[in-house]
Structures are given as structure tokens and as C-alpha cells.
Scaffold this active site. Structure first.
Site, PDB file in Angstrom:
ATOM      1  N   SER A 232       0.850  -1.192   0.000  1.00 55.76           N
ATOM      2  CA  SER A 232       0.000   0.000   0.000  1.00 55.76           C
ATOM      3  C   SER A 232       0.885   1.242   0.000  1.00 55.76           C
ATOM      4  O   SER A 232       1.681   1.451   0.929  1.00 55.76           O
ATOM      5  CB  SER A 232      -0.886   0.008   1.246  1.00 55.76           C
TER       6      SER A 232
ATOM      7  N   HIS B  92      -1.235  -1.303  -4.381  1.00 60.62           N
ATOM      8  CA  HIS B  92      -2.491  -0.940  -3.705  1.00 60.62           C
ATOM      9  C   HIS B  92      -2.520   0.573  -3.462  1.00 60.62           C
ATOM     10  O   HIS B  92      -1.602   1.129  -2.844  1.00 60.62           O
ATOM     11  CB  HIS B  92      -2.577  -1.697  -2.380  1.00 60.62           C
TER      12      HIS B  92
ATOM     13  N   ASP C 292      -4.749   3.738  -1.975  1.00 56.32           N
ATOM     14  CA  ASP C 292      -5.839   4.070  -1.059  1.00 56.32           C
ATOM     15  C   ASP C 292      -6.374   5.470  -1.330  1.00 56.32           C
ATOM     16  O   ASP C 292      -5.670   6.459  -1.113  1.00 56.32           O
ATOM     17  CB  ASP C 292      -5.342   3.989   0.387  1.00 56.32           C
TER      18      ASP C 292
ATOM     19  N   MET D 248      -8.994   8.298  -0.270  1.00 59.19           N
ATOM     20  CA  MET D 248      -9.800   8.702   0.893  1.00 59.19           C
ATOM     21  C   MET D 248     -10.377  10.088   0.675  1.00 59.19           C
ATOM     22  O   MET D 248      -9.694  10.966   0.130  1.00 59.19           O
ATOM     23  CB  MET D 248      -8.928   8.707   2.145  1.00 59.19           C
TER      24      MET D 248
ATOM     25  N   HIS E  92      -8.363   1.139  -3.987  1.00 59.09           N
ATOM     26  CA  HIS E  92      -9.266   0.948  -2.848  1.00 59.09           C
ATOM     27  C   HIS E  92      -9.949   2.282  -2.566  1.00 59.09           C
ATOM     28  O   HIS E  92      -9.326   3.204  -2.033  1.00 59.09           O
ATOM     29  CB  HIS E  92      -8.422   0.469  -1.651  1.00 59.09           C
TER      30      HIS E  92
ATOM     31  N   MET F 141     -12.131   4.586  -0.585  1.00 61.07           N
ATOM     32  CA  MET F 141     -12.776   4.842   0.711  1.00 61.07           C
ATOM     33  C   MET F 141     -13.489   6.177   0.572  1.00 61.07           C
ATOM     34  O   MET F 141     -13.102   7.197   1.170  1.00 61.07           O
ATOM     35  CB  MET F 141     -11.712   4.868   1.825  1.00 61.07           C
TER      36      MET F 141
ATOM     37  N   MET G 193     -11.305  -5.684   5.673  1.00 61.33           N
ATOM     38  CA  MET G 193     -10.530  -4.722   6.472  1.00 61.33           C
ATOM     39  C   MET G 193     -10.246  -5.356   7.837  1.00 61.33           C
ATOM     40  O   MET G 193     -11.175  -5.756   8.545  1.00 61.33           O
ATOM     41  CB  MET G 193     -11.320  -3.426   6.706  1.00 61.33           C
TER      42      MET G 193
ATOM     43  N   ASP H 228      -6.525  -6.288   4.476  1.00 63.79           N
ATOM     44  CA  ASP H 228      -5.910  -4.960   4.522  1.00 63.79           C
ATOM     45  C   ASP H 228      -5.950  -4.398   5.937  1.00 63.79           C
ATOM     46  O   ASP H 228      -7.030  -4.191   6.495  1.00 63.79           O
ATOM     47  CB  ASP H 228      -6.710  -4.050   3.569  1.00 63.79           C
TER      48      ASP H 228
HETATM   49  C1  DX5 Z   1      -6.143   1.820   5.564  1.00 62.91           C
HETATM   50  C2  DX5 Z   1      -5.713   1.384   4.192  1.00 62.91           C
HETATM   51  C3  DX5 Z   1      -4.581   0.429   4.143  1.00 62.91           C
HETATM   52  C4  DX5 Z   1      -3.323   0.902   4.842  1.00 62.91           C
HETATM   53  C5  DX5 Z   1      -2.753  -0.283   5.552  1.00 62.91           C
HETATM   54  O1  DX5 Z   1      -7.405   2.370   5.498  1.00 62.91           O
HETATM   55  O2  DX5 Z   1      -6.784   0.772   3.485  1.00 62.91           O
HETATM   56  O3  DX5 Z   1      -4.309  -0.020   2.816  1.00 62.91           O
HETATM   57  O4  DX5 Z   1      -2.342   1.438   3.993  1.00 62.91           O
HETATM   58  O5  DX5 Z   1      -1.668   0.102   6.302  1.00 62.91           O
HETATM   59  P1  DX5 Z   1      -0.902  -0.895   7.271  1.00 62.91           P
HETATM   60  O6  DX5 Z   1      -0.440  -2.050   6.423  1.00 62.91           O
HETATM   61  O7  DX5 Z   1       0.188  -0.059   7.799  1.00 62.91           O
HETATM   62  O8  DX5 Z   1      -1.889  -1.350   8.324  1.00 62.91           O
HETATM   63 ZN    ZN Z   2      -6.356  -0.123   1.491  1.00 58.56          ZN
END
Ligand code: DX5
Ligand code: ZN
Length: 221
Positions: A12, A37, A39, A41, A70, A72, A141, A179
């Protein structure tokens, strides 16, 4: 039960250095990552902000690995086409983001890319039982979405097991990715429960040697 597969590793980029993201993506590509990956947000569905389609587009030349996006965000549907055009290979969105997960999956599939659905820790596995025929990836998650570096929630292991049973019953080739809080200690637990994609931020980008970090997650004792 089918034999467990060696898991795919999807670093990620949330934990990478944003000031040199192109190089950060090239590095994990060269050192054996399977997916990248990303993310996204929105400061509304989750209490944090990251980036949108232009950032993704600017990163696309740095790797041919699948971009596993991903989302969010809420609402989702308006943003699917811009992310596809920017170079997403997979789009996963939250069943909790609403309002119509089935319609969102139809939209993702209409672009010919892989579709994924995400479950937050409080969401039961049965919430996605009516859309299993439309998903290529289920993302569980194992922390609350929004931040890297949180502690793995062991309460999610029975959910991964249940989803593995549900997936196997369909006979479809659906990946189960996990994740949040994935480390060399928690990776064997989720793989044993049936996960076959490990998403990891801190455990890859937070380490000195990305190859060793990915190998430690992938090849479990
Ligand atoms: C959190 C993200 C993850 C995040 C995971 O909302 O979806 O992808 O980067 O980070 P680690 O591996 O540090 O828990
Ligand atoms: Zn993620």
C-alpha cells in the site's frame, strides 16, 4: 478444502514517500510485488484525505503491475470512470458506502476491469452474499479504514474463514484480500483463514529492504 495458495503481495503506497512516489512504485515492482495498492480517501467516508485520479494517472508510467484501487469514498459511482481512465485495473469499494452496491458493481464491470467489494470490521460476511456472482475480489478490512499503522483486529479471522467457504461454494475464482495490520506475524493467520492477497503498508514501505519485507510476508513458516 482447496490447497492454500501462496499469497499475492500488494504494498500500500499510503506508507511510501509521497515526494518520490514514482520511484517508490518502481522499487516494489522490481523487487517482486504482485499488485500496487492505492488508497483513495475523501475526508467524509473516512477521516483522512489522500489523492484522486490525476495522481493515479501520473503514476501509471512507473509500473505495469495491476493498480488495485481501494476507494474509501462516498458516493462511489461518479468516480469510477475517472479512475478507470486514469489507469485502475481493479476498483474496490465499500459495501457500507451505499447506496446501491449492485449498481456500482455493474458500473465497474461495464468498463471491463476487475471489481472488488470491501467489508469494514463491523460488517458481517453475509452482507455481500447477494453479489458474489459479480465480484472478482473481496477485501476484508482488518483495521478501521483511514490510516496506516494500526493494530490488526483478530476478531476478523472468523469472517475471513466464512468468506472463504462462501467463495469456494460459488466455484468462482474470487480473490480474498486482507488490509490492515498485516505483518509477518499476522500474515500466516489470515492465509490460514483463507486469504490469498496481503495488502501491507507499514510492513513493506516502513522497512529498509522492500524485497526482504515482501518475502517475509509471502513465504510463511
Ligand atoms: C487503511 C488502508 C490500508 C493501509 C494499511 O485504510 O486501506 O491499505 O495502507 O496500512 P498498514 O499495512 O500499515 O496497516
Ligand atoms: Zn487499502
Amino acid at each position: 478444502m482447496p490447497a492454500l495458495r501462496t499469497p499475492l503481495i500488494a504494498p500500500s503506497i499510503l506508507s511510501a514517500n509521497f515526494a518520490k512516489m514514482g520511484e517508490e512504485i518502481e522499487a516494489i515492482d522490481k523487487q517482486g510485488a504482485d499488485w500496487v495498492h492505492l488508497d483513495v480517501m475523501d475526508g467524509h467516508f473516512v477521516p483522512n484525505l489522500t489523492f484522486g485520479p490525476p495522481f493515479l494517472k501520473s503514476l501509471r508510467p512507473y509500473s505495469k503491475l495491476p493498480f488495485d484501487v481501494h476507494l474509501m469514498i462516498s458516493p462511489v459511482d461518479l468516480f469510477i470512470e475517472p479512475f478507470v481512465k486514469a489507469g485502475a485495473d481493479h476498483i474496490t469499494f465499500h459495501i457500507e458506502a451505499g447506496p446501491h452496491a449492485h449498481r456500482t458493481l455493474q458500473t465497474i464491470k461495464s468498463f471491463g476491469i476487475k471489481s472488488g467489494i470491501v467489508l469494514c470490521p463491523a460488517t458481517p460476511p453475509e452482507a455481500i452474499s447477494q453479489v458474489l456472482d459479480m465480484v472478482d475480489i473481496i477485501l476484508v478490512m482488518t483495521v478501521n479504514p483511514g490510516f496506516g499503522g494500526q493494530a490488526f483486529l483478530h476478531s476478523q479471522l472468523p469472517k475471513i474463514r466464512k468468506l472463504r467457504q462462501m467463495v469456494d461454494a460459488t466455484g468462482r475464482d474470487i480473490r480474498i484480500s486482507v488490509d490492515g495490520g498485516i505483518t509477518k506475524e499476522t500474515a500466516p493467520l489470515v492465509v490460514d483463514a483463507g486469504a490469498d492477497v496481503l495488502i501491507a503498508g507499514t510492513s513493506v514501505y516502513g522497512q529498509e529492504n522492500y524485497k526482504n519485507a515482501m518475502d517475509a510476508l509471502r513465504y510463511q513458516k
